[in-house]
Scaffold this active site. Structure first.
Site, PDB file in Angstrom:
ATOM      1  N   THR A  28      33.453 -27.440  24.850  1.00  0.00           N
ATOM      2  CA  THR A  28      32.394 -27.031  25.788  1.00  0.00           C
ATOM      3  C   THR A  28      31.523 -28.245  26.116  1.00  0.00           C
ATOM      4  OG1 THR A  28      32.380 -24.781  24.949  1.00  0.00           O
ATOM      5  CG2 THR A  28      30.357 -25.515  26.018  1.00  0.00           C
ATOM      6  N   ASP A  86      27.468 -34.585  20.731  1.00  0.00           N
ATOM      7  CA  ASP A  86      26.161 -35.147  21.072  1.00  0.00           C
ATOM      8  C   ASP A  86      25.912 -36.455  20.339  1.00  0.00           C
ATOM      9  OD1 ASP A  86      25.240 -32.938  22.789  1.00  0.00           O
ATOM     10  OD2 ASP A  86      25.525 -31.797  20.947  1.00  0.00           O
ATOM     11  N   LYS A  96      26.868 -31.592  17.099  1.00  0.00           N
ATOM     12  CA  LYS A  96      27.291 -30.836  18.273  1.00  0.00           C
ATOM     13  C   LYS A  96      26.348 -29.656  18.458  1.00  0.00           C
ATOM     14  CE  LYS A  96      31.524 -29.833  19.148  1.00  0.00           C
ATOM     15  NZ  LYS A  96      31.196 -30.086  20.562  1.00  0.00           N
ATOM     16  N   GLY A  99      25.168 -27.923  23.948  1.00  0.00           N
ATOM     17  CA  GLY A  99      25.482 -26.893  24.948  1.00  0.00           C
ATOM     18  C   GLY A  99      25.411 -25.486  24.380  1.00  0.00           C
ATOM     19  N   GLU A 105      32.745 -23.533  18.588  1.00  0.00           N
ATOM     20  CA  GLU A 105      33.371 -24.865  18.521  1.00  0.00           C
ATOM     21  C   GLU A 105      33.814 -25.185  17.094  1.00  0.00           C
ATOM     22  OE1 GLU A 105      31.113 -27.240  22.144  1.00  0.00           O
ATOM     23  OE2 GLU A 105      30.125 -27.119  20.215  1.00  0.00           O
ATOM     24  N   LYS A 123      27.073 -41.970  22.936  1.00  0.00           N
ATOM     25  CA  LYS A 123      27.047 -40.963  21.864  1.00  0.00           C
ATOM     26  C   LYS A 123      27.250 -41.589  20.472  1.00  0.00           C
ATOM     27  CE  LYS A 123      26.752 -37.545  24.856  1.00  0.00           C
ATOM     28  NZ  LYS A 123      27.735 -36.534  25.057  1.00  0.00           N
TER      29      LYS A 123
END
Ligand code: 5RP
Length: 230
Positions: A28, A86, A96, A99, A105, A123
């Site tokens: 995602t 991220d 992460k 989102g 995930e 990142k």
């Protein structure tokens, strides 16, 4: 190269790892979406794969682009998951959840034999924690859970704002019906200790530290693609 072009390059390089017949976890976020677009071209050209999406947002893009979908109920073991992140440290520990899809995930990544992370070079960090850590919590007992998270962090020498995520003035609700607390603890020198401490809090559903899950990162920078292994 602009940020979108870098995301496309990382996604394109990861696509080389996708083989005919694979069962794929599909991540995602904006980078994962570039991967879906490129994957859809391969599918249109005859590559057979089946994808398990990590969010309703990804599922809807896959449907729009005719990428065949399955569920973990039908396809409980996956060959490969490709997802964004991220933050990525040199050991391939990740943050992460920017989102809001971190629970699905993580479930999908854990069901996969391999996870490849795709990202642009911004990142990469030496130590996780510049990006606020997303923590998915049950709405019941939110105030108590927030206090417990703060206390657990403090025992590890961490502190900072723990903010309930909002979007357009409303509390953000995940695909699983939970809330997200974004914790700005700063540098996280021992992600495993923080992960264990957060998992011990009953109201915490999951957190965005992905430890020992990624097997490869494909990073796009202005100087080209580089890969990182743990
Ligand atoms: C969603 C995620 C994303 O993978 C992460 O936020 C990176 O997104 P982007 O590719 O848009 O930078 O963890 O929950």
């Amino acid at each position: 190269m602009d940020a979108r072009a870098l995301k496309i390059e990382a996604a394109r390089a990861a696509l080389d790892h996708v083989e005919h017949g694979m069962r794929l976890g599909i991540g995602t976020g904006s980078t994962a979406e570039e991967f879906v677009r490129l994957l859809a071209e391969k599918v249109a050209a005859g590559m057979e794969i089946v994808g398990v999406p990590t969010s309703e947002r990804t599922a809807s893009l896959c449907r729009e682009l005719s990428v065949p979908l399955s569920t973990l109920e039908e396809t409980p073991e996956l060959d490969l998951t490709i997802d964004g992140a991220d933050e990525i440290d040199p050991a391939l520990s990740l943050i992460k959840g920017g989102g809001g899809a971190l629970l699905r995930e993580k479930i999908v990544a854990a069901a996969s034999a391999k996870m490849i992370v795709i990202a642009d070079a911004t990142k990469l960090v030496d130590t996780l924690g510049r990006f606020p850590l997303p923590i998915e919590v049950n709405p019941f007992g939110l105030a108590s859970t927030r206090i417990a998270i703060g206390a657990a962090a403090e025992k590890l020498g961490l502190s900072g704002a723990i903010v309930l995520r909002e979007r357009e003035g409303k509390t953000f609700v995940t695909d699983g019906g939970h809330f997200i607390l974004d914790a700005s603890f700063g540098r996280i020198p021992d992600p495993r200790a923080l992960s264990d401490a957060l998992h011990a809090i009953p109201g915490v559903v999951e957190h965005g530290l992905f430890l020992g899950l990624a097997s490869l990162a494909v990073i796009a920078g202005s100087d080209g693609i580089r890969t990182v292994v743990p």
